[in-house]
Design an enzyme around this catalytic site. Structure first.
Site, PDB file in Angstrom:
ATOM      1  N   GLU A   1      25.985 114.733  55.219  1.00 18.24           N
ATOM      2  CA  GLU A   1      25.534 115.475  54.043  1.00 18.24           C
ATOM      3  C   GLU A   1      25.819 116.973  54.203  1.00 18.24           C
ATOM      4  OE1 GLU A   1      23.686 116.431  50.363  1.00 18.24           O
ATOM      5  OE2 GLU A   1      24.767 114.709  51.176  1.00 18.24           O
TER       6      GLU A   1
ATOM      7  N   CYS B  11      31.455 114.486  30.777  1.00 18.61           N
ATOM      8  CA  CYS B  11      31.403 115.579  29.825  1.00 18.61           C
ATOM      9  C   CYS B  11      30.015 115.696  29.213  1.00 18.61           C
ATOM     10  CB  CYS B  11      32.435 115.353  28.723  1.00 18.61           C
ATOM     11  SG  CYS B  11      34.105 115.031  29.365  1.00 18.61           S
TER      12      CYS B  11
ATOM     13  N   ARG C 208      27.798 119.394  33.470  1.00 20.54           N
ATOM     14  CA  ARG C 208      28.485 118.106  33.349  1.00 20.54           C
ATOM     15  C   ARG C 208      30.008 118.262  33.259  1.00 20.54           C
ATOM     16  NH1 ARG C 208      25.017 113.864  32.051  1.00 20.54           N
ATOM     17  NH2 ARG C 208      26.820 112.661  31.371  1.00 20.54           N
TER      18      ARG C 208
ATOM     19  N   ASN D 117      32.919 111.275  25.761  1.00 18.51           N
ATOM     20  CA  ASN D 117      32.728 111.235  27.215  1.00 18.51           C
ATOM     21  C   ASN D 117      33.164 109.858  27.681  1.00 18.51           C
ATOM     22  OD1 ASN D 117      31.901 111.540  29.872  1.00 18.51           O
ATOM     23  ND2 ASN D 117      29.752 111.147  29.420  1.00 18.51           N
TER      24      ASN D 117
ATOM     25  N   LYS E 105      28.477 117.055  37.503  1.00 18.62           N
ATOM     26  CA  LYS E 105      27.196 116.595  38.031  1.00 18.62           C
ATOM     27  C   LYS E 105      27.099 115.082  38.054  1.00 18.62           C
ATOM     28  CE  LYS E 105      22.975 117.135  39.492  1.00 18.62           C
ATOM     29  NZ  LYS E 105      22.769 117.579  40.882  1.00 18.62           N
TER      30      LYS E 105
ATOM     31  N   TRP F 297      34.914 117.784  31.253  1.00 15.42           N
ATOM     32  CA  TRP F 297      35.489 117.578  32.580  1.00 15.42           C
ATOM     33  C   TRP F 297      36.736 116.751  32.367  1.00 15.42           C
ATOM     34  CZ3 TRP F 297      36.686 113.635  36.068  1.00 15.42           C
ATOM     35  CH2 TRP F 297      36.869 114.040  37.397  1.00 15.42           C
TER      36      TRP F 297
END
Length: 615
Positions: free
Chosen positions: A484, A2, A27, A101, A610, A75
């Site tokens: 990737e 977060c 985030r 968080n 992220k 989040w």
């Protein structure tokens, strides 16, 4: 994961906090909220969904002005993304507001205790218990910082907490354990945030907060203690980029901007690495050369995109140093009882420096006596601080959740580390090292050339937006590039995408190939490793014979692949080990364009954040 912002000062606190949340929305974007101290009380607003929902709520129902505020963008972990679960969380009297968080592991027991004492908890979150505990402790001690210290000593897990209290209207108090929190120091104002980007428009002076520390902000200053109240040592640092670096700069998405910034990011990561005598010098590598000479194994730990960088680094480290190298998913590392010792060098790769799985892996490694070197993009973050040495990348702020320029700069840093080990151990001559560094210095221009030729790749991506599955194949360093490329499609396009080592095709994956299935093939250079090249050309023929639609990424001048490529993407010829620096770029552009064509949110893909700061 977060985003947290706290402010005390002379500006409109609400404006400062909301602007900071905009910079931190990468985030987490399941919900957002703010709390302001004003007129002897506390006013809060919070809404599920993205920050724009909160901004509309603040227009419809304005909060009173004040000079102290906290904010949060979430989040979701405990409890779904609803208004009730959004932060800040308040006590029953509405005098304390807390944002958080991380995960409080013993919250269920604490919640039960609070319920027995008559507290009414209104959310499903673990955070709300902290607001109630702080209210209890404050009523006894009358000081928010001391109340925070008392509460933190009762909490298990990883957490950043930031709180305000209506009865102490001139202060913001924060605490951290295993979760990021940084102080911004201004003139007559101070800031708390998960990331310096939240306050970079106001100050570039910052303070690192260490493990198990509590910080109190007022207009006059910053006080930091440990959880027991003892004064704590802190390190001040200067942020060397400005607010404009975190803006889109005319691009539709941050991801597009960050893809375009890769030539400069690669060049910046190389700056200052060769000294006046022509030797490679890595100033942040504080492990003595004598220790590095004695290393008998390198173990790389990382997650997601950083793990793919580690897989590529393995090829370079083993080739240039002849030291065996293992690459481990950090989330699995400590649970399998890895064999480590004083002669093991562990390399922890993390863009944010706060990735919890990687942090716990490096702590386990250090407990076993291993030396740890971090490869990181974020100055002052936890992983570099807890490592024996650090090799900083210089990608600048990366806002889009899907990593691009951080990946390329991680590769450059890993190549530099491999060369440095070769220099220290005498497995590479000085002129050989300088030759590779010259090739690396040329890569920025080659990436620029790739970016100038991407319109056919974008057009191809748009034409494939209706597909359900795309496969990726590669050999040697092309295999991690395939992984990737598949990860980027999963993250952004929400489609089934898998990367395979091309030699494994006939061991099962070829059963997935059907008529018109898009298959992306990363072709190694025909020079130097011609056997690998010949084999992958055979792989292309095998899948094409079964109806696959072949999308081939190959070097300029490679004519052998032309008859078997339905779509041919050219990249500049580079030394084999360095090819991922150019071959990855078309896959980034491809994923971004395909996701855009599907109508997806590129910078903030669903369910992702992220920085993964919980296990």
């Amino acid at each position: 994961m977060c985003g947290i912002v706290g402010y005390v000062g002379g500006q409109s606190a609400l404006d400062v906090v909301v602007a900071g949340l905009k910079r931190l929305e990468y985030r987490g974007y399941d919900s957002a909220g703010v709390a302001v101290l004003a007129d002897g009380g506390l006013a809060a607003a919070k809404k599920a969904g993205k920050l724009v929902n909160l901004e509309k709520e603040l227009v419809d129902r304005p909060l009173p002005g004040g000079s102290v505020a906290v904010g949060h963008t979430r989040w979701a972990t405990h409890g779904g993304p609803t208004d009730a679960n959004a932060h800040p969380h308040l006590d029953n009297a509405g005098r304390v507001a807390v944002v958080h968080n991380g995960i409080i592991e013993n919250f269920a027991a604490l919640r039960e205790e609070l319920a027995e004492r008559g507290h009414e908890l209104l959310s499903e979150t673990d955070t709300e218990v902290v607001a109630h505990l702080l209210a209890e402790e404050f009523s006894s001690v009358g000081d928010l910082a001391e109340a925070m210290r008392l509460v933190c000593r009762r909490l298990d897990g990883a957490f950043t907490l930031v709180a305000v209290h209506a009865d102490q209207p001139d202060a913001v108090v924060g605490a951290r354990r295993n979760s990021p929190l940084v102080v911004g120091v201004g003139e007559g104002e101070n800031f708390l945030a998960s990331d310096v980007s939240a306050f970079i428009a106001h100050t570039r002076s910052a303070i690192e907060l260490g493990q198990d520390q509590v910080v109190e902000l007022t207009r006059e200053g910053v006080t930091v203690t440990d959880f027991d109240g003892a004064p704590a040592d802190v390190r001040a640092f200067h942020v060397d980029w400005d607010a404009s670096a975190a803006e889109k700069g005319g691009y539709d998405h941050f991801m597009l901007k960050e893809i375009a910034e890769q030539p400069k990011a690669v060049a910046d990561t190389l700056l200052g690495r060769i000294d006046a005598s022509g030797r490679l010098t890595l100033d942040e590598v504080r492990i003595p050369d004598a220790v590095l000479r004695e290393a008998d194994k390198v173990v790389i730990v990382a997650c997601g995109t950083a793990f793919h960088a580690g897989l590529i680094a393995k090829y370079a480290i083993e080739h240039w140093t002849r030291i065996p190298c293992e690459v481990e998913l950090a989330s699995e590392f400590r649970y399998r009882d890895p064999i480590l010792g004083q002669r093991t060098l562990v390399v922890a790769i993390s863009q944010s420096g706060e990735t919890m799985d990687t942090l716990m892996a490096l702590r386990h490694a250090r407990e076993q006596g291993a030396k740890v070197l971090a490869v990181c993009n974020t100055n002052g973050s936890t992983i570099p601080r807890e490592s024996d040495a650090v090799l900083y990348t210089h990608a600048g702020p990366e806002v889009a959740v899907a990593s691009t320029k951080a990946f390329l700069t991680q590769l450059v840093a890993c190549y530099l580390l491999a060369l440095y080990l070769g220099q220290v151990r005498g497995t590479k001559w000085g002129d050989e090292i300088r030759a590779v560094v010259r090739e690396l210095a040329r890569i920025g221009e080659e990436v620029e050339r790739v970016l100038e030729t991407m319109e056919p790749v974008r057009e191809l991506a748009r034409s494939l937006a209706h597909k359900d599955t795309i496969l990726f194949l590669g050999r040697h360093v092309g295999y991690p590039v395939a992984l990737e490329g598949a990860l980027k499609l999963k993250e952004l396009a929400y489609m089934h995408a898998e990367g395979f080592a091309a030699g494994e095709l006939k061991h099962g994956p070829i059963a997935l190939v059907e008529e018109d299935l898009p298959v992306v093939v990363v072709v190694p250079s025909p020079k130097g490793r011609s056997v690998l090249h010949d084999k992958i050309v055979s792989n292309i023929q095998e899948i094409r014979a079964r109806g696959a639609r072949t999308i081939v990424i190959a070097e300029e001048g490679d004519e052998a692949v032309v008859p078997f490529a339905d779509h041919l993407v050219r990249v500049p010829a580079t030394p084999t080990l360095l090819q991922p620096l150019v071959s990855t770029v078309p896959l980034q552009v491809f994923a971004c364009e395909l996701a855009t064509a599907r109508g997806n949110e590129v910078d903030q893909p669903r369910n992702l954040a992220k920085s993964v700061t919980v296990e």
